[in-house]
Design a protein around this motif. Structure first.
Motif, PDB file in Angstrom:
ATOM      1  N   ALA A 118       0.845  -1.188   0.000  1.00 18.21           N
ATOM      2  CA  ALA A 118       0.000   0.000   0.000  1.00 18.21           C
ATOM      3  C   ALA A 118       0.885   1.245   0.000  1.00 18.21           C
ATOM      4  CB  ALA A 118      -0.903   0.005   1.221  1.00 18.21           C
ATOM      5  N   THR A 119       0.310   2.336  -0.473  1.00 13.73           N
ATOM      6  CA  THR A 119       0.985   3.627  -0.479  1.00 13.73           C
ATOM      7  C   THR A 119      -0.015   4.679  -0.034  1.00 13.73           C
ATOM      8  OG1 THR A 119       2.414   2.953  -2.302  1.00 13.73           O
ATOM      9  CG2 THR A 119       2.202   5.323  -1.916  1.00 13.73           C
ATOM     10  N   ALA A 120       0.408   5.564   0.826  1.00 14.98           N
ATOM     11  CA  ALA A 120      -0.451   6.654   1.292  1.00 14.98           C
ATOM     12  C   ALA A 120       0.425   7.858   1.587  1.00 14.98           C
ATOM     13  CB  ALA A 120      -1.205   6.228   2.548  1.00 14.98           C
ATOM     14  N   PRO A 121      -0.139   9.065   1.524  1.00 23.48           N
ATOM     15  CA  PRO A 121       0.632  10.254   1.884  1.00 23.48           C
ATOM     16  C   PRO A 121       1.131  10.126   3.327  1.00 23.48           C
ATOM     17  CG  PRO A 121      -1.422  10.877   0.823  1.00 23.48           C
ATOM     18  CD  PRO A 121      -1.499   9.405   1.095  1.00 23.48           C
ATOM     19  N   PHE A 122       2.385  10.472   3.534  1.00 23.71           N
ATOM     20  CA  PHE A 122       2.979  10.336   4.862  1.00 23.71           C
ATOM     21  C   PHE A 122       2.173  11.066   5.932  1.00 23.71           C
ATOM     22  CE2 PHE A 122       5.681  11.690   8.326  1.00 23.71           C
ATOM     23  CZ  PHE A 122       6.193  10.468   8.738  1.00 23.71           C
ATOM     24  N   VAL A 123       1.737  12.300   5.651  1.00 23.32           N
ATOM     25  CA  VAL A 123       0.996  13.058   6.664  1.00 23.32           C
ATOM     26  C   VAL A 123      -0.330  12.384   6.991  1.00 23.32           C
ATOM     27  CG1 VAL A 123       2.096  15.287   6.251  1.00 23.32           C
ATOM     28  CG2 VAL A 123       0.022  14.686   4.995  1.00 23.32           C
ATOM     29  N   ALA A 124      -0.956  11.734   6.022  1.00 28.14           N
ATOM     30  CA  ALA A 124      -2.207  11.021   6.288  1.00 28.14           C
ATOM     31  C   ALA A 124      -1.958   9.817   7.190  1.00 28.14           C
ATOM     32  CB  ALA A 124      -2.859  10.579   4.982  1.00 28.14           C
ATOM     33  N   VAL A 125      -0.865   9.120   6.958  1.00 29.03           N
ATOM     34  CA  VAL A 125      -0.528   7.969   7.792  1.00 29.03           C
ATOM     35  C   VAL A 125      -0.244   8.421   9.223  1.00 29.03           C
ATOM     36  CG1 VAL A 125       1.182   6.141   8.192  1.00 29.03           C
ATOM     37  CG2 VAL A 125       0.323   6.567   5.879  1.00 29.03           C
TER      38      VAL A 125
END
Length: 170
Positions: A118-125
């Motif tokens: 999976a990949t997600a924006p760092f700030v969202a994580v």
């Protein structure tokens, strides 16, 4: 972004400790009772919170090999679970102190508990880390209230009022 997440990390420590203090006074039967929560009991929910803390920390720190299923019981004993959860909540502040500002703009590539990439924006994580704990602390406080116990005021604003205004970075 950095100072915002440092603020959330300090709130996270406070709210976790305050919740654990309220849980200390309930009986073992109440602590393990199926309250209809997603992870059944207060014990199950606290274990899930610890799984979340450890899984997300491992992903962010690049230790994906230590990811476990979301319903894993990491600690069977109440005191050990409380201690582990308290320590896990404290780890974020130290990590944030060493995290470069420029990394907030990128993505985090990680592996889900199912093994899928999976990949997600760092700030969202990172936002999810703190939001996840807040969500489950809310479930536990609802269970405490349903059992007839006083529940702690864990809203962020209560923490912000309780700390010195200079402790919250602008």
């Amino acid at each position: 972004m950095h100072s915002y997440f440092e603020t959330l990390a300090r709130y996270h420590i406070w709210a976790t400790a305050k919740l654990l203090g309220h849980i200390d006074v309930i009986s073992e039967e109440e602590y393990r009772r199926d309250c209809g929560l997603y992870f059944a009991s207060i014990h199950g929910t606290l274990n899930h919170m610890l799984v979340g803390e450890r899984n997300w920390y491992a992903r962010i720190a690049g230790e994906n090999s230590s990811i476990v299923a979301l319903d894993t019981e990491l600690e069977s004993q109440r005191a050990a679970l409380g201690h582990a959860l308290d320590q896990a909540s404290r780890r974020w502040s130290a990590w944030l102190a060493t995290h470069p500002q420029q990394n907030y703009d990128g993505n985090l590539h990680y592996t889900r508990a199912s093994g899928e990439p999976a990949t997600a924006p760092f700030v969202a994580v990172l936002g999810h880390v703190f939001n996840h704990a807040t969500h489950h602390r809310g479930q536990v406080t609802a269970a405490l209230t349903a059992m007839g116990h006083a529940c702690p005021e864990l809203d962020f604003i209560y923490w912000a009022i309780a700390v010195q205004p200079t402790e919250i970075k602008q």
